[in-house]
Design a protein around this motif. Sequence first.
Motif, PDB file in Angstrom:
ATOM      1  N   SER A 171     -26.131 -42.086   1.566  1.00  0.00           N
ATOM      2  CA  SER A 171     -27.508 -41.618   1.492  1.00  0.00           C
ATOM      3  C   SER A 171     -27.624 -40.190   2.021  1.00  0.00           C
TER       4      SER A 171
ATOM      5  N   GLU B  45     -29.635 -50.638  -4.416  1.00  0.00           N
ATOM      6  CA  GLU B  45     -30.376 -50.249  -3.213  1.00  0.00           C
ATOM      7  C   GLU B  45     -29.445 -49.971  -2.033  1.00  0.00           C
ATOM      8  N   PHE B  46     -28.385 -49.200  -2.325  1.00  0.00           N
ATOM      9  CA  PHE B  46     -27.395 -48.771  -1.336  1.00  0.00           C
ATOM     10  C   PHE B  46     -26.616 -49.936  -0.712  1.00  0.00           C
TER      11      PHE B  46
ATOM     12  N   SER C 160     -30.783 -51.310  -9.639  1.00  0.00           N
ATOM     13  CA  SER C 160     -30.315 -50.545  -8.491  1.00  0.00           C
ATOM     14  C   SER C 160     -29.778 -51.496  -7.428  1.00  0.00           C
TER      15      SER C 160
ATOM     16  N   ALA D 239     -30.372 -38.457   2.387  1.00  0.00           N
ATOM     17  CA  ALA D 239     -31.525 -38.330   3.279  1.00  0.00           C
ATOM     18  C   ALA D 239     -31.160 -38.738   4.702  1.00  0.00           C
TER      19      ALA D 239
ATOM     20  N   ARG E 219     -28.655 -32.362  -3.511  1.00  0.00           N
ATOM     21  CA  ARG E 219     -29.759 -33.024  -2.812  1.00  0.00           C
ATOM     22  C   ARG E 219     -29.568 -33.005  -1.299  1.00  0.00           C
TER      23      ARG E 219
ATOM     24  N   GLY F 272     -28.094 -46.480  -5.564  1.00  0.00           N
ATOM     25  CA  GLY F 272     -29.262 -46.452  -4.694  1.00  0.00           C
ATOM     26  C   GLY F 272     -30.397 -45.681  -5.316  1.00  0.00           C
ATOM     27  N   GLN F 273     -30.715 -44.519  -4.756  1.00  0.00           N
ATOM     28  CA  GLN F 273     -31.807 -43.677  -5.239  1.00  0.00           C
ATOM     29  C   GLN F 273     -31.518 -43.164  -6.651  1.00  0.00           C
ATOM     30  N   PRO F 274     -32.385 -43.462  -7.625  1.00  0.00           N
ATOM     31  CA  PRO F 274     -32.114 -43.045  -9.003  1.00  0.00           C
ATOM     32  C   PRO F 274     -32.411 -41.585  -9.311  1.00  0.00           C
ATOM     33  N   GLU F 275     -33.209 -40.950  -8.481  1.00  0.00           N
ATOM     34  CA  GLU F 275     -33.572 -39.561  -8.771  1.00  0.00           C
ATOM     35  C   GLU F 275     -32.574 -38.572  -8.169  1.00  0.00           C
TER      36      GLU F 275
ATOM     37  N   TRP G  25     -32.626 -40.133 -13.019  1.00  0.00           N
ATOM     38  CA  TRP G  25     -33.486 -40.924 -13.901  1.00  0.00           C
ATOM     39  C   TRP G  25     -34.436 -40.037 -14.702  1.00  0.00           C
TER      40      TRP G  25
END
Length: 319
Positions: A224, A69-70, A67, A226, A245, A37-40, A43
């Motif tokens: 995820s 994308e989850f 990606s 977030a 994170r 999903g989120q690369p950061e 990356w």
Amino acid sequence: MRRRHLLLAAGAMAAAMPVDARAQVGKVFRVGVLVVGQPEPFWTVFRNTLKDLGYVEGTNIVFEFRSAEFVPARLDALAAELVALKVDALVAVQTPAALAAKKATRTIPVVLAGVGDAVATGLVTSLARPEANLTGVSTATAELAGKSVELLKEILPAARRIAAIANAPDPFHKPFLEQLEKAGSQGGVAIERVMIEREADLEPAFARLGGGAVDAVIVQPSLSVAITAALALKHRLPSASASRRFTDAGGLLAYAADIQHLYRDSAVYLDKILKGAKPGDLPVQGPIQIELVINLKTAKVLGVTVPQSILIRADEVME
């Protein structure tokens, strides 16, 4: 200071580069990168480290980034797509991406970046001698998840029931849950398994757990961060995850491998492979540094008092 040490190390490596590696100066390497999903922050850290090691995008290295994308179901097709491009190496971030890469190729070198238990999930047969086309860096997340039970119990002495939010499509959920249940039995805490098949399952799962159904939640880090951190706050649930994170997003605590080290080291592994090293000869590396992060802002919102015994052990306290 860490940056300075990295640059010095990169310079030393370049000076010591064997003649056969220097002979490839004119080659442009094509590298596939597969993320769930989120690369950061992977990356940015990964690319900056390769830059320090002498790689210039568009000059001697080109990335093919994909990606899911989850949506884990997309990983197999994306891995096959990268293999069809005949990349020189494939970098797989987290366990689901690594398993898709393994399924897609037995010949192209695969660098593991931040995977869970590489043996328990079937990625390699031995950490010391992978003897396959895969190697890289593991986070030891299952063991860290077990430690999260102890930490939550120390913060919430009256806790008797903790929910384990597991990512069902990720095979790493098995050792993740096993470690949680082992730690729970030792600490007198019941672990309630909550299996998440898709992102849409998260909201109803957290809604069911709120209102006192459980005392806290521990989230598998391939979900995820977030969304899970926000839902834990919304339903007033103390939360933990083996992902730095997670606390940045509002989770209460993270007990996790230092991902900056992990992602830098995965770039170093790629560099070695592009210079001729065989993946099977490179041991799968575990985390070098573990960090405990506490989000006191979240603790205050939840009305939770974090004991001084934990605060003095924390590597970072977010206030």
